[in-house]
Design an enzyme around this catalytic site. Structure first.
Site, PDB file in Angstrom:
ATOM      1  N   CYS A 167       0.783  -1.327  -0.016  1.00 30.86           N
ATOM      2  CA  CYS A 167       0.153  -0.150   0.115  1.00 30.86           C
ATOM      3  C   CYS A 167       1.044   1.380   0.110  1.00 30.86           C
ATOM      4  O   CYS A 167       1.870   1.177   0.518  1.00 30.86           O
ATOM      5  CB  CYS A 167      -0.897   0.031   1.046  1.00 30.86           C
ATOM      6  SG  CYS A 167      -2.203   1.418   1.028  1.00 30.86           S
ATOM      7  N   CYS A 198      -2.278   4.200   6.932  1.00 33.35           N
ATOM      8  CA  CYS A 198      -3.227   4.446   7.927  1.00 33.35           C
ATOM      9  C   CYS A 198      -2.800   3.663   9.365  1.00 33.35           C
ATOM     10  O   CYS A 198      -2.495   2.433   9.614  1.00 33.35           O
ATOM     11  CB  CYS A 198      -4.543   3.917   7.594  1.00 33.35           C
ATOM     12  SG  CYS A 198      -5.059   4.494   6.122  1.00 33.35           S
ATOM     13  N   CYS A 221      -4.715   0.375  10.588  1.00 25.60           N
ATOM     14  CA  CYS A 221      -4.739  -0.684   9.251  1.00 25.60           C
ATOM     15  C   CYS A 221      -4.587  -2.036   9.832  1.00 25.60           C
ATOM     16  O   CYS A 221      -3.872  -2.497  10.594  1.00 25.60           O
ATOM     17  CB  CYS A 221      -3.683  -0.465   8.167  1.00 25.60           C
ATOM     18  SG  CYS A 221      -4.084  -1.586   6.741  1.00 25.60           S
TER      19      CYS A 221
END
Ligand code: SAM
Ligand code: SF4
Length: 355
Positions: free
Chosen positions: A77, A81, A84
């Site tokens: 990714c 975040c 996550c």
């Protein structure tokens, strides 16, 4: 008394008959021994093997239908975040032909809806891998519903031009309409605006006739926010609102790549957020409990992940043992799936949408 010559002639005439007789006897013996041997083998297997008893029990159980499957084909990714729960623990992605073989097995077992997720699904081969699987699922497998969950930052218009017609639903994750909060959460690539990407993708969904959905994770940093106006403006077909979930080995505990404890909110805080947004009719809430056992999740090796114990325990790969054997270890609760409204109008052909 017969002469030696007469005996010789009688023996000579008998021998072909004897030969035929002997051959027929042998044949009968072989057949008998095989039938007997097989039944003996069957009775041994039936009586002695505990594994066989387990297998027999499993085979007599009603088969679980993988009607809706989430395939997280990559863990890579471009965002970070902090909460996550599907992190970059490997960089493995199946060769596309193997991924297609697995998808076909799922279809043969009753799959109707596939959702591609990650990691970020648009990251691998600049979205081409994803596009080819989306096209394969719609065109070749004729699945009623093909969808994607993405952070939206790597979606390009040329992707919509090429593959938009094969896609039913695109969900974009957005946890806040405040750029600073997005930065705090890590829902951003560098200083680029997550919200600009969100608006662009929303427009492309209108233009290329793809149903648009929003996913939000409610956590410490957005729980007080009022999102009503912005959600109404964006007008998604569905707004999934998740309570931030901890998964051991992913975003909590040893060996995890994230520490999400500081993002976790209580059940009461989650309820308050839901009450504030109760006027939004497309809102679908998902508490921690609902999330843990009502999803069929396949990882990058096409193994089902069982989240019931608060971690992601993998089954064997469906590519090695088939769907029915692997799914026994998925922890999937079909009743919970139906309770959380998992089955809805999921094909764009059946939606009455205002594009
Ligand atoms: C793991 S992400 C992968 C797809 C894509 N990268 C994205 O963020 O949309 C799939 C969904 O799970 C949500 N999610 C991630 N971590 C979560 C957590 N700890 N609790 C609840 N939902 C979470 C994301 O917001 C996203 O909607
Ligand atoms: S939740 Fe965030 S970090 Fe995790 S995969 Fe999605 S965008 Fe990436």
């Amino acid at each position: 008394m017969f002469s030696t010559q007469a005996v010789f002639w009688v023996q000579l005439c008998m021998s072909p008959l004897q030969l035929i007789y002997a051959a027929v006897r042998t044949l009968i013996d072989v057949i008998c021994s095989q039938v007997h041997g097989a039944s003996k083998l069957r009775s041994t297997r039936k009586g002695n093997s505990a594994t066989d008893k387990l297998m027999q029990k499993k085979l007599t159980q009603p088969a679980t239908t993988p009607s809706s499957v989430n395939y997280h084909f990559t863990r890579q990714c471009n965002y970070k975040c902090g909460f996550c729960f599907h992190t970059a623990k490997t960089s493995f992605v199946l060769p596309i032909e193997e991924a297609k073989r697995g998808l076909k097995l799922l279809k043969q077992s009753g799959m109707e809806k596939i959702n591609f997720s990650g990691g970020e699904p648009f990251i691998h081969k600049s979205g081409e891998f994803l596009g080819k699987l989306v096209q394969y699922c719609k065109e070749d497998l004729q699945l009623p519903s093909v969808s994607i969950v993405s952070n939206g930052s790597m979606v390009r218009e040329k992707w919509f031009k090429k593959y938009g017609e094969y896609l039913d639903i695109l969900a974009i994750s957005c946890d806040s309409f405040d750029e600073d909060t997005n930065q705090t959460i890590g829902r951003a690539q560098g200083t680029k605006s997550h919200l600009d990407n969100l608006s662009k993708v929303r427009e492309w969904c209108r233009e290329y006739k793809v149903a648009f959905k929003i996913n939000s994770v409610i956590n410490t940093f957005n729980v007080e926010e009022d999102m009503r106006d912005r959600i109404t403006e964006l007008n998604p077909v569905r707004w999934k609102v998740f309570q931030c979930l901890l998964i051991d080995g992913e975003n909590a505990g040893e060996d995890s790549l994230r520490e999400a404890e500081r993002f976790v909110i209580s059940e009461e805080q989650f309820q308050e957020f839901l009450e504030r947004h109760s006027s939004i009719s497309c809102l679908v809430p998902e508490s921690n409990q609902k999330m843990r056992d009502s999803y069929l999740i396949l990882d990058e090796y096409m193994r089902f992940l069982d989240c019931r114990q608060g971690r992601k325990d993998p089954s064997k790969s469906i590519l090695d043992v088939g769907v029915q054997e692997a799914i026994q270890f998925s922890g999937f609760d079909e009743k919970m799936f139906l309770k959380r409204g998992g089955k809805y109008v999921w094909s764009k052909a059946d939606m009455r949408l205002e594009w």
